[in-house]
Design a protein around this motif. Sequence first.
Motif, PDB file in Angstrom:
ATOM      1  N   ILE A 193       0.693  -0.969   0.003  1.00  0.00           N
ATOM      2  CA  ILE A 193      -0.077   0.100  -0.120  1.00  0.00           C
ATOM      3  C   ILE A 193       0.938   1.353  -0.086  1.00  0.00           C
ATOM      4  O   ILE A 193       0.490   2.289  -0.711  1.00  0.00           O
ATOM      5  CB  ILE A 193      -0.830   0.021   1.234  1.00  0.00           C
ATOM      6  CG1 ILE A 193      -2.120  -1.197   1.045  1.00  0.00           C
ATOM      7  CG2 ILE A 193      -1.592   1.354   1.466  1.00  0.00           C
ATOM      8  CD1 ILE A 193      -2.978  -1.337   2.211  1.00  0.00           C
ATOM      9  N   PHE A 196       2.838   1.515  -3.257  1.00  0.00           N
ATOM     10  CA  PHE A 196       2.021   1.861  -4.493  1.00  0.00           C
ATOM     11  C   PHE A 196       1.715   3.473  -4.650  1.00  0.00           C
ATOM     12  O   PHE A 196       1.734   3.967  -5.516  1.00  0.00           O
ATOM     13  CB  PHE A 196       0.673   1.135  -4.378  1.00  0.00           C
ATOM     14  CG  PHE A 196      -0.414   1.585  -5.708  1.00  0.00           C
ATOM     15  CD1 PHE A 196       0.089   1.333  -7.007  1.00  0.00           C
ATOM     16  CD2 PHE A 196      -1.627   2.180  -5.093  1.00  0.00           C
ATOM     17  CE1 PHE A 196      -0.884   1.541  -7.760  1.00  0.00           C
ATOM     18  CE2 PHE A 196      -2.446   2.460  -6.214  1.00  0.00           C
ATOM     19  CZ  PHE A 196      -1.946   2.245  -7.386  1.00  0.00           C
ATOM     20  N   THR A 197       1.775   3.965  -3.488  1.00  0.00           N
ATOM     21  CA  THR A 197       1.259   5.424  -3.218  1.00  0.00           C
ATOM     22  C   THR A 197       2.820   6.233  -3.561  1.00  0.00           C
ATOM     23  O   THR A 197       3.071   7.069  -4.558  1.00  0.00           O
ATOM     24  CB  THR A 197       1.070   5.893  -1.972  1.00  0.00           C
ATOM     25  OG1 THR A 197      -0.322   5.269  -1.739  1.00  0.00           O
ATOM     26  CG2 THR A 197       0.692   7.398  -1.921  1.00  0.00           C
ATOM     27  N   LEU A 198       3.973   5.851  -2.951  1.00  0.00           N
ATOM     28  CA  LEU A 198       5.052   6.697  -2.718  1.00  0.00           C
ATOM     29  C   LEU A 198       6.104   6.313  -4.071  1.00  0.00           C
ATOM     30  O   LEU A 198       6.807   7.006  -4.386  1.00  0.00           O
ATOM     31  CB  LEU A 198       5.887   6.466  -1.492  1.00  0.00           C
ATOM     32  CG  LEU A 198       5.161   6.827  -0.153  1.00  0.00           C
ATOM     33  CD1 LEU A 198       6.187   6.674   0.935  1.00  0.00           C
ATOM     34  CD2 LEU A 198       5.018   8.517  -0.290  1.00  0.00           C
ATOM     35  N   LEU A 201       2.258   6.116  -7.585  1.00  0.00           N
ATOM     36  CA  LEU A 201       1.373   7.179  -7.896  1.00  0.00           C
ATOM     37  C   LEU A 201       2.036   8.619  -7.927  1.00  0.00           C
ATOM     38  O   LEU A 201       1.564   9.544  -8.773  1.00  0.00           O
ATOM     39  CB  LEU A 201       0.154   7.173  -6.990  1.00  0.00           C
ATOM     40  CG  LEU A 201      -0.783   5.881  -6.803  1.00  0.00           C
ATOM     41  CD1 LEU A 201      -1.643   6.053  -5.801  1.00  0.00           C
ATOM     42  CD2 LEU A 201      -1.457   6.056  -8.269  1.00  0.00           C
ATOM     43  N   PHE A 204       2.987  10.842 -10.670  1.00  0.00           N
ATOM     44  CA  PHE A 204       2.172  11.083 -11.788  1.00  0.00           C
ATOM     45  C   PHE A 204       1.175  12.101 -11.195  1.00  0.00           C
ATOM     46  O   PHE A 204       0.340  12.588 -11.995  1.00  0.00           O
ATOM     47  CB  PHE A 204       1.361   9.871 -12.263  1.00  0.00           C
ATOM     48  CG  PHE A 204       2.346   8.941 -13.274  1.00  0.00           C
ATOM     49  CD1 PHE A 204       2.386   8.965 -14.549  1.00  0.00           C
ATOM     50  CD2 PHE A 204       2.788   7.863 -12.434  1.00  0.00           C
ATOM     51  CE1 PHE A 204       3.328   8.151 -15.151  1.00  0.00           C
ATOM     52  CE2 PHE A 204       3.634   6.981 -12.917  1.00  0.00           C
ATOM     53  CZ  PHE A 204       3.880   7.224 -14.267  1.00  0.00           C
TER      54      PHE A 204
END
Lengths: 210, 363
Positions: A193, A196-198, A201, A204
């Motif tokens: 989790i 995926f963010t750091l 995502l 972008f």
Amino acid sequence: MAADAPATAAPSVPAHGWRSSKLPDMKLMMWIFLASDIMFFGTLIGTYLIYKGRSLTGPYPQDVLDIPLTTVSTFVLLMSSFLMVIALDALKRNDIGKFRLWTFGVAFFGAIFLGFQVYEFNHFVDLGLTLQGNLFGTTFYVLTGTHGVHVAIGVLWLLSIVVASYVRPWTSKDATNLEVAGLYWHFVDVVWIVIFTLVYLVDFVPGAGG
Amino acid sequence: MSSEHDTHESHGIRGYVIVALILAVITYVEFAIIEYEIAWLGPGAILFWLIALSLAKFVMVIAYFMHLKDDDATYTGFFTSGMVIGFGTFVAFTFLMTLPASLPEIRQAALTVSQPAHGEAEGDGYGGGYGGGISEETRAAIESDGYSRPLSDVLREGPPKDQTLRVTPPAAASDGWTVALSTPAFGAARAEAAPAGDEAPAPAEAAPAPTDAEPAPDEAAQATEVASFDPAAAEAAYTANCASCHQANGAGLPGAFPPLAEHFPTLVASDAGRTYVISSLLYGLQGEIEVQGMTYAGVMPAWGYLGDDVLANTLNHAATAWGNEALLADDFTPFTPEEVAAQRDGGLTAADVYELRNALDLP
């Protein structure tokens, strides 16, 4: 250390053993391991972030990362965590069939996630991103690769539980065994989790320029 | 739910389904924010929400799927300490890695401060690398460098033009620290020193003490043959900036960092080669090269933030040390800060330098 050894063997120790905690050993050990493992991942993620944007040459994150694809694999991993709690719930209710089914399901979803990662790595290497090529490649592969190894270990562990439940039928008394494996599995999910963010995502965010 | 006493009692399938649904929705929202380029939120706000949403998922999985919410507080304690230590390490690491880069003047000034050549390092041991380790003694020495300026001014402005600030640690416990401003054009170090003790330094003491690695006779010979740079300052510049990769003996590390010994003279045999080595310092180098039969895929970082005099010094050390001097062309002239400065307008990238290298067909 040496002073403790004779103390535990002393006759004054109760027959059921000397315990400092009423918590199940396995579970406590797993949480302590997870505490150490989160430091490990914290360092890897920190390294990735510190070297972020310092690659001298491409490919850069925006050139290779595929958000829709990784969203799907993230979703798969999240749902495997859901199956994990369902499997534990089934075992606690002594519903052995469901327990085996869902535990196998978790391992299966984990394998799908790994499949995505193998595809992703292959694709990235084709695009020129290698472990030695630039700082992004180095930190990205080390971080996500370490996570992938964790997933692979989890898949093998869960499959071994399914096999073990055939060798010696499991009952609700074995719930702690499954719970500990579940803790590991959820932890791997939790780390993803964050990654995926750091890692994915954040690169972008419109207007942020990576 | 918090009223449950038995930790083995599950929340029931329904609770798990709700949590899983929320996790799925959050993941979709994160995806949508990026995929549909929500422009009405600023980049800062988007970053905030992405991190907040992932934190929410993080907490939900731990609290509900890992049952930490209703489980024994010991587990929470262990896991939380791990997170705090992990995050603390990250913060400290980031601080160490970004502070020197954000203060280039201090870093550059500190890099010209030589490492103590003997025994345990003074200060915090970070002296040569990242500029944090100027000891009180050094500080006092610099503050009395003859210009009566506060240390902050010295560090901000750097040494006077064409001169290198050299701080030499005491050779023996009884000696003081030596601060010298050397002018490359004259070679000799000009002493402006102040020892820690009461005695004024003898002139000989002010000259940089030769190190073990470089015997005095060699140094003297170099000084007479190539008189237009200060070999000691050149070695100091090389040691501070280059030796960690190319090694103090210039041999590099096979497969990782190419050697300079016996190699550098072949690079600078032509004017184009001189331009190339200066460019590789200013702009870095990225790409696979082959040196003495070994392939190097490594990365040379850009050193443009260092001063022209420091860069010229590193080049002169590489050209003359380790027996390289004997391999130089007869008409070799030492690099000057002006020659380095002339390449600063090139605006090349590390990849351009790589192409330049290939175009020149350098060994």
